[in-house]
Write a protein that holds these residues in place. Structure first.
Motif, PDB file in Angstrom:
ATOM      1  N   THR A  39       0.843  -1.190   0.000  1.00 49.00           N
ATOM      2  CA  THR A  39       0.000   0.000   0.000  1.00 49.00           C
ATOM      3  C   THR A  39       0.877   1.239   0.000  1.00 49.00           C
ATOM      4  O   THR A  39       2.090   1.142   0.190  1.00 49.00           O
ATOM      5  CB  THR A  39      -0.943  -0.011   1.222  1.00 49.00           C
ATOM      6  N   LEU A  40       0.285   2.390  -0.226  1.00 48.24           N
ATOM      7  CA  LEU A  40       1.009   3.651  -0.145  1.00 48.24           C
ATOM      8  C   LEU A  40       0.487   4.450   1.042  1.00 48.24           C
ATOM      9  O   LEU A  40      -0.698   4.803   1.080  1.00 48.24           O
ATOM     10  CB  LEU A  40       0.831   4.475  -1.424  1.00 48.24           C
ATOM     11  N   LEU A  46       6.595  10.124   0.965  1.00 38.42           N
ATOM     12  CA  LEU A  46       7.769  10.951   1.269  1.00 38.42           C
ATOM     13  C   LEU A  46       9.048  10.254   0.829  1.00 38.42           C
ATOM     14  O   LEU A  46       9.959  10.869   0.266  1.00 38.42           O
ATOM     15  CB  LEU A  46       7.819  11.257   2.768  1.00 38.42           C
ATOM     16  N   ALA A  47       9.120   8.935   1.091  1.00 39.42           N
ATOM     17  CA  ALA A  47      10.322   8.171   0.717  1.00 39.42           C
ATOM     18  C   ALA A  47      10.490   8.099  -0.791  1.00 39.42           C
ATOM     19  O   ALA A  47      11.582   8.332  -1.335  1.00 39.42           O
ATOM     20  CB  ALA A  47      10.238   6.765   1.310  1.00 39.42           C
ATOM     21  N   ILE A  48       9.413   7.774  -1.499  1.00 40.24           N
ATOM     22  CA  ILE A  48       9.488   7.574  -2.948  1.00 40.24           C
ATOM     23  C   ILE A  48       9.846   8.865  -3.675  1.00 40.24           C
ATOM     24  O   ILE A  48      10.642   8.866  -4.620  1.00 40.24           O
ATOM     25  CB  ILE A  48       8.156   6.994  -3.464  1.00 40.24           C
ATOM     26  N   THR A  49       9.264   9.973  -3.228  1.00 41.05           N
ATOM     27  CA  THR A  49       9.521  11.258  -3.888  1.00 41.05           C
ATOM     28  C   THR A  49      10.803  11.914  -3.414  1.00 41.05           C
ATOM     29  O   THR A  49      11.299  12.851  -4.048  1.00 41.05           O
ATOM     30  CB  THR A  49       8.361  12.230  -3.641  1.00 41.05           C
ATOM     31  N   ASP A 303       3.856  -0.424 -10.969  1.00 40.18           N
ATOM     32  CA  ASP A 303       4.436   0.586 -11.863  1.00 40.18           C
ATOM     33  C   ASP A 303       3.804   1.968 -11.696  1.00 40.18           C
ATOM     34  O   ASP A 303       4.365   2.967 -12.146  1.00 40.18           O
ATOM     35  CB  ASP A 303       4.293   0.133 -13.323  1.00 40.18           C
ATOM     36  N   GLU A 304       2.639   2.038 -11.070  1.00 41.45           N
ATOM     37  CA  GLU A 304       1.958   3.314 -10.869  1.00 41.45           C
ATOM     38  C   GLU A 304       2.339   3.988  -9.554  1.00 41.45           C
ATOM     39  O   GLU A 304       1.947   5.134  -9.316  1.00 41.45           O
ATOM     40  CB  GLU A 304       0.441   3.114 -10.887  1.00 41.45           C
ATOM     41  N   ALA A 305       3.076   3.306  -8.704  1.00 35.53           N
ATOM     42  CA  ALA A 305       3.303   3.781  -7.339  1.00 35.53           C
ATOM     43  C   ALA A 305       4.027   5.129  -7.297  1.00 35.53           C
ATOM     44  O   ALA A 305       3.716   5.976  -6.448  1.00 35.53           O
ATOM     45  CB  ALA A 305       4.086   2.744  -6.539  1.00 35.53           C
ATOM     46  N   ILE A 306       4.978   5.359  -8.175  1.00 35.21           N
ATOM     47  CA  ILE A 306       5.751   6.605  -8.141  1.00 35.21           C
ATOM     48  C   ILE A 306       4.836   7.802  -8.409  1.00 35.21           C
ATOM     49  O   ILE A 306       4.861   8.800  -7.685  1.00 35.21           O
ATOM     50  CB  ILE A 306       6.921   6.559  -9.136  1.00 35.21           C
ATOM     51  N   GLY A 307       3.998   7.694  -9.440  1.00 31.08           N
ATOM     52  CA  GLY A 307       3.092   8.788  -9.768  1.00 31.08           C
ATOM     53  C   GLY A 307       2.051   9.035  -8.698  1.00 31.08           C
ATOM     54  O   GLY A 307       1.748  10.191  -8.353  1.00 31.08           O
ATOM     55  N   VAL A 308       1.496   7.976  -8.130  1.00 31.18           N
ATOM     56  CA  VAL A 308       0.456   8.130  -7.117  1.00 31.18           C
ATOM     57  C   VAL A 308       1.043   8.667  -5.814  1.00 31.18           C
ATOM     58  O   VAL A 308       0.363   9.374  -5.059  1.00 31.18           O
ATOM     59  CB  VAL A 308      -0.282   6.793  -6.895  1.00 31.18           C
ATOM     60  N   ALA A 309       2.313   8.378  -5.540  1.00 31.81           N
ATOM     61  CA  ALA A 309       2.967   8.947  -4.348  1.00 31.81           C
ATOM     62  C   ALA A 309       2.931  10.468  -4.389  1.00 31.81           C
ATOM     63  O   ALA A 309       2.669  11.132  -3.381  1.00 31.81           O
ATOM     64  CB  ALA A 309       4.405   8.452  -4.247  1.00 31.81           C
ATOM     65  N   ALA A 310       3.173  11.032  -5.561  1.00 32.47           N
ATOM     66  CA  ALA A 310       3.118  12.493  -5.703  1.00 32.47           C
ATOM     67  C   ALA A 310       1.699  13.006  -5.481  1.00 32.47           C
ATOM     68  O   ALA A 310       1.493  14.034  -4.821  1.00 32.47           O
ATOM     69  CB  ALA A 310       3.620  12.904  -7.081  1.00 32.47           C
ATOM     70  N   GLU A 311       0.694  12.283  -5.994  1.00 34.20           N
ATOM     71  CA  GLU A 311      -0.708  12.664  -5.773  1.00 34.20           C
ATOM     72  C   GLU A 311      -1.039  12.685  -4.278  1.00 34.20           C
ATOM     73  O   GLU A 311      -1.739  13.581  -3.800  1.00 34.20           O
ATOM     74  CB  GLU A 311      -1.644  11.662  -6.454  1.00 34.20           C
ATOM     75  N   GLY A 319      -9.073   8.087   0.899  1.00 33.90           N
ATOM     76  CA  GLY A 319      -9.058   6.740   1.452  1.00 33.90           C
ATOM     77  C   GLY A 319      -7.702   6.072   1.352  1.00 33.90           C
ATOM     78  O   GLY A 319      -6.671   6.659   1.631  1.00 33.90           O
ATOM     79  N   ARG A 320      -7.710   4.815   0.862  1.00 31.68           N
ATOM     80  CA  ARG A 320      -6.516   3.982   0.903  1.00 31.68           C
ATOM     81  C   ARG A 320      -6.116   3.519  -0.492  1.00 31.68           C
ATOM     82  O   ARG A 320      -6.956   3.121  -1.295  1.00 31.68           O
ATOM     83  CB  ARG A 320      -6.800   2.752   1.776  1.00 31.68           C
ATOM     84  N   VAL A 321      -4.808   3.572  -0.770  1.00 35.51           N
ATOM     85  CA  VAL A 321      -4.258   3.101  -2.044  1.00 35.51           C
ATOM     86  C   VAL A 321      -3.614   1.744  -1.821  1.00 35.51           C
ATOM     87  O   VAL A 321      -2.697   1.609  -0.994  1.00 35.51           O
ATOM     88  CB  VAL A 321      -3.213   4.084  -2.606  1.00 35.51           C
ATOM     89  N   VAL A 322      -4.094   0.741  -2.532  1.00 35.11           N
ATOM     90  CA  VAL A 322      -3.573  -0.622  -2.421  1.00 35.11           C
ATOM     91  C   VAL A 322      -2.784  -0.946  -3.684  1.00 35.11           C
ATOM     92  O   VAL A 322      -3.235  -0.701  -4.797  1.00 35.11           O
ATOM     93  CB  VAL A 322      -4.726  -1.623  -2.219  1.00 35.11           C
TER      94      VAL A 322
END
Length: 328
Positions: A39-40, A46-49, A303-311, A319-322
């Motif tokens: 999950t994010l 913070l870590a990913i970005t 593969d979407e995790a980097i972009g969604v981290a910024a969001e 809510g929650r990102v799985v």
């Protein structure tokens, strides 16, 4: 070899990418888990970005949560095939985390998956929901009952806040939900909030002691919001503090504590003892409606995790990102 998200730093510059990793590079631990879902969380973003120095060792696989199946174990408490969940313990910060298809950790960091949750639903809850449960338990432990008055939840549309609203409402509390996104009012009402408050109402410097409004609070914000929440607590009210989305500083007065006997209870989910973790997960299984949980979950691919981290850091995630890591 297995796929994972890897953060590395060279000459002070951080690079993050999904790549092939070698199982021989996994850190020490007596249990190897085939990760199905992660999950994010705010800390993951913070870590990913690289927005904040969350990662303290490089290279690092981020992801402070994961759920999966035991693939190898030297810990007698876990057998091959067991479904397990991990939250915290410095995973994703100093120990490779859950955003990869394999993880190796000490068995004492794991808890068994609690029925009726699936591995995906456990990550729909994740550290955010588990932290919310710790807050609810702390309110109960300090004697806050539904008949004593409303409970306010800040950051109510986020991961911790949304689960806290849902749990508290099911337990019979009158929940006031604070959010900076007024467009989420219908969503919060569906979770059980009886009142939705614009964050701007609590974001400006206020009085050291304000009108008594709430018997309890779940605060994910810190900063001025936490100061104003404390100032508006009822006599012997209880505030559980678990986040810093609005800042580390706390421009508060001692007035609520010495004149109204308010309690400020700190909630740490990272190093909480196993017994408390199990209690929190069991209460989630008991007090969180699975159908309601589904309304909180957004599924993404690794593969979407980097972009969604910024969001997430921009406050655009509800809510929650799985994250689907290794699920079929």
């Amino acid at each position: 070899m297995f796929r994972g998200l890897l953060i590395d730093k060279t000459d002070g510059r951080q690079a993050t990418a999904v790549q092939q990793l070698n199982e021989a590079d996994l850190p020490a631990g007596d249990v190897t888990v085939r990760v199905a879902w992660s999950t994010l969380n705010y800390k993951d973003a913070l870590a990913i970005t690289g927005r904040s120095p969350v990662v303290r060792r490089f290279p690092m696989v981020p992801g402070i949560d994961f759920a999966g199946t035991v693939e190898a174990s030297a810990d007698p408490a876990f057998a091959v095939g067991d479904a397990v969940v991990l939250n915290g313990w410095g995973v994703g910060e100093v120990h490779w985390g859950g955003l990869a298809e394999r993880a190796r950790v000490p068995g004492q960091w794991l808890v068994p998956l609690q029925a009726p949750f699936t591995l995906r639903q456990a990550m729909g809850i994740g550290t955010a929901g588990y932290t919310a449960a710790l807050c609810v338990l702390a309110l109960e432990r300090h004697g806050v009952r539904p008949d004593q008055g409303p409970v306010v939840v800040t950051g109510a549309a986020g991961g911790v806040g949304s689960v806290a609203v849902a749990m508290l409402a099911k337990l019979g509390y009158e929940v006031a939900a604070v959010t900076g996104r007024p467009q989420e009012a219908d969503f919060l009402s569906a979770l059980g909030a009886r009142q939705v408050i614009d964050r701007a109402e609590l974001a400006k410097p206020g009085k050291p002691l304000d009108k008594e409004r709430w018997a309890g609070a779940v605060d994910v914000a810190g900063g001025q919001l936490l100061a104003n929440v404390c100032a508006a607590m009822r006599y012997r009210g209880v505030v559980t503090a678990c986040g810093l989305a609005a800042g580390m500083s706390w421009p508060a007065s001692v007035a609520p504590f010495i004149l109204r006997g308010v309690t400020l209870a700190g909630i740490d989910s990272v190093m909480a003892p196993v017994a408390e973790r199990l209690q929190a997960w069991r209460r989630l299984a008991q007090d969180l409606d699975v159908a309601l949980l589904e309304s909180l979950i957004r599924d993404i691919e690794l593969d979407e995790a980097i972009g969604v981290a910024a969001e997430l850091l921009e406050g655009r995630v509800r809510g929650r990102v799985v994250v689907r890591v290794g699920a079929a």
